[in-house]
Design a protein around this motif. Structure first.
Motif, short mmCIF file in Angstrom:
data_model
loop_
_atom_site.label_atom_id
_atom_site.label_comp_id
_atom_site.label_asym_id
_atom_site.label_seq_id
_atom_site.Cartn_x
_atom_site.Cartn_y
_atom_site.Cartn_z
N HIS A 76 0.78 -1.38 -0.08
CA HIS A 76 -0.06 0.12 -0.14
C HIS A 76 0.94 1.37 -0.09
O HIS A 76 1.55 1.59 0.98
CB HIS A 76 -0.97 0.17 1.18
N HIS A 78 1.04 5.57 -1.92
CA HIS A 78 0.38 6.35 -2.90
C HIS A 78 1.55 6.99 -3.55
O HIS A 78 2.21 8.03 -3.13
CB HIS A 78 -0.23 7.44 -2.02
N HIS A 195 -9.37 2.09 1.60
CA HIS A 195 -8.80 2.11 3.06
C HIS A 195 -9.79 1.61 4.14
O HIS A 195 -10.96 2.09 3.74
CB HIS A 195 -8.27 3.70 3.48
N HIS A 223 -4.85 -0.66 6.50
CA HIS A 223 -5.00 -0.47 7.84
C HIS A 223 -5.95 -1.20 8.73
O HIS A 223 -5.21 -2.06 9.22
CB HIS A 223 -5.57 1.03 7.89
N ASP A 274 2.55 2.89 2.84
CA ASP A 274 1.49 4.13 2.84
C ASP A 274 2.07 5.41 2.78
O ASP A 274 1.67 6.55 3.31
CB ASP A 274 0.73 3.86 4.10
FE FE Z 1 -3.43 5.25 2.17
#
Ligand code: FE
Ligand code: GUN
Length: 383
Positions: A76, A78, A195, A223, A274
Motif C-alpha cells: 500500500h 500512494h 482504506h 490499515h 503508505d
Molecule cells: Fe493510504
C-alpha cells in the motif's frame, strides 16, 4: 545478460510458510527469461548450466557475507503523495487529507508535474528494495497511465502491471459508485483496494453516513485497525487481505493494529509504507516499525503470553506475506523454481556498516546502502 540466462551463487535468504527466515548457504540460483529455472547446490552447477545453455561467463559468485533475498512487496503506497513524505506528523488523518494530500493530488492534472513526481517516486521506491508495489494514483487518467509508463518503460501492454479498482475510502464514495465499481471488478476480474477502519473518527463518520450498512468491509485493504469481529469474519470469508501500514498508523496518529488478532482469524496480511501517510518508502523501516507496534501490544498486554512479532516474521510479511495479500504468490514473494527473479543483493557490511552481521540480524539495522543491486523479473534495474 538475461538473453541466455545467468546464475548467482552464494547464500539465499527468504521466507516459506514453515519458516519466517530460511537461510540456504552455498546455493546456485539460475535465471532465464526473468524466471528462476533452478536452485541447486554448487556440485550440480555444471550440469545445470549445460541443461539451460547458460554461458560460464554469466555465473556470479557473491562475496563473503553477502546474500540474496526476495524484493520487498509494498502492499500500500500512494505515488502522487511522494512530495509530501515527512509532512503531517502533526495532525490526524482527516485534517492531514485536507491540508496536505488533496491539494497535492489535485496538481496531477498537470502532466509535467506528474512526470517529474512519478519518476522520482518510482525510482526511490525501487531504490529502497521494493520490487512490487500496490499503488494508489489519482483520479487523472493520463497521469495514471504515465505512472504505468514510468514503472514499465515499454509499449503500453504492461506485462508486469495489474490494474486495481480503487474506491479511495467510504467517505469519498456513495453507495451507487461502490456498487458500480464492484460490477467493474467482477466484469474484468480485477482486484480492489481501499482504506478501511483506519481511525476512530473515520469509522464513526462512516457509521453515520451509511446507517443501513452493518459493516463496510465489502472489499478491503489498507490499515484495518478498528475492525469489528463481524468485519474480520467477513474479510476472512471473502478471502481479502489487510495491508498493515505501521509507519503511517503512527505518523498520522491512526492507531496500534493488533496483528495477532488478524493472524488468529487467518487473514492474509502484508506490510505497506503508505507513503505519505507513512513518512518513508523503506520496507526495511516498515519491518522494524511493525515490530515496534507489536512490542506496544506486548507491553500493554494483560496476559503475559502475548507473543510479539519477531523481525523474521516481519520480514516474511514484507515479502511472501505481501505476495499472498496481493494474490501474486504464484509469481513472487520468495525463491522457488518458476517464480520471477525479483531479488536484492544485500551486503550487511556495506558502506561502513559493521562487519560480521549474519543474515539473521541484517534486517534489523540495514538501509538502502546495504542493497547493492536490485533485480525485477531477472533484469538488473539498480546497481
Ligand atoms: Fe493510504
Ligand atoms: N484515507 C483516504 N485517503 C487516504 C490517504 O490518502 N491516505 C491514508 N493513509 N488514508 C486515507
Amino acid at each position: 545478460m538475461d538473453e541466455t540466462g545467468f546464475v548467482m551463487c552464494g547464500a539465499l535468504v527468504h521466507s516459506t510458510d514453515a519458516e519466517p527466515l530460511e537461510i540456504m548457504q552455498h546455493k546456485c540460483i539460475g535465471v532465464k527469461e526473468g524466471k528462476i529455472v533452478f536452485i541447486e547446490n554448487e556440485d550440480a552447477l555444471s550440469e545445470k548450466i549445460k541443461e539451460f545453455g547458460i554461458p560460464q561467463t554469466d555465473i556470479t559468485y557473491l562475496k563473503k557475507g553477502q546474500f540474496l533475498c526476495p524484493g520487498f512487496v509494498d502492499t500500500h503506497l500512494h505515488a502522487p503523495q511522494y512530495p509530501n513524505c515527512g509532512k503531517g506528523l502533526d495532525m490526524g488523518l482527516l485534517d492531514w487529507l485536507q491540508t496536505y494530500t488533496f491539494p497535492t493530488e489535485a496538481k496531477f492534472s498537470d502532466l509535467k508535474y506528474a512526470d517529474m513526481v512519478y519518476r522520482k517516486a518510482v525510482r526511490r521506491v525501487l531504490r529502497n528494495g521494493t520490487t512490487t508495489g500496490c499503488y494508489f494514483a489519482t483520479l487523472h487518467t493520463d497521469a495514471t497511465l504515465l505512472l504505468c509508463d514510468v514503472i514499465k518503460v515499454k509499449k503500453r501492454n504492461y506485462p508486469h502491471i495489474t490494474p486495481i479498482v480503487t474506491p479511495r475510502f467510504a467517505l469519498s464514495c456513495c453507495q451507487e459508485l461502490m456498487s458500480k465499481l464492484g460490477d467493474l471488478a467482477k466484469a474484468y476480474d480485477l482486484p480492489i483496494q481501499t482504506h478501511i477502519c483506519e481511525t476512530r473518527d473515520e469509522v464513526r463518520i462512516v457509521g453515520e453516513t451509511f446507517p443501513g450498512c452493518e459493516s463496510y468491509a465489502a472489499m478491503v485493504l489498507a490499515h484495518g485497525i478498528y475492525l469489528s469481529d463481524n468485519e474480520i469474519a467477513l474479510i476472512k470469508a471473502r478471502n481479502s487481505a489487510i495491508s498493515h501500514c505501521p509507519n503511517s498508523n503512527f505518523s498520522i496518529r491512526s492507531g496500534v493494529l493488533d496483528l495477532r488478532r488478524l493472524e488468529e482469524a487467518r487473514i492474509k496480511v502484508g506490510l505497506g509504507t503508505d507513503i505519505s501517510g507513512g513518512y518513508h518508502p523503506s520496507m526495511l523501516n516498515a519491518i522494524r516499525t511493525a515490530v515496534f507496534v507489536s512490542n506496544i501490544h506486548h507491553i500493554e498486554a494483560e496476559h503475559a503470553n502475548y507473543k510479539a512479532l519477531s523481525v523474521h516474521e516481519a520480514f516474511r510479511l514484507a515479502t511472501l506475506g505481501g505476495a499472498k495479500a496481493l494474490g501474486l504468490d504464484n509469481r513472487i514473494g520468495n525463491f522457488a523454481v518458476g517464480k520471477d527473479f525479483d531479488a536484492l543483493l544485500i551486503d550487511p557490511s556495506a558502506d561502513g556498516s559493521h562487519v560480521d552481521v549474519l543474515p539473521d540480524d541484517s534486517f534489523s539495522d540495514s538501509d538502502d546502502r546495504n542493497i547493492l543491486s536490485i533485480y525485477v523479473a531477472g533484469r538488473k534495474v539498480i546497481s
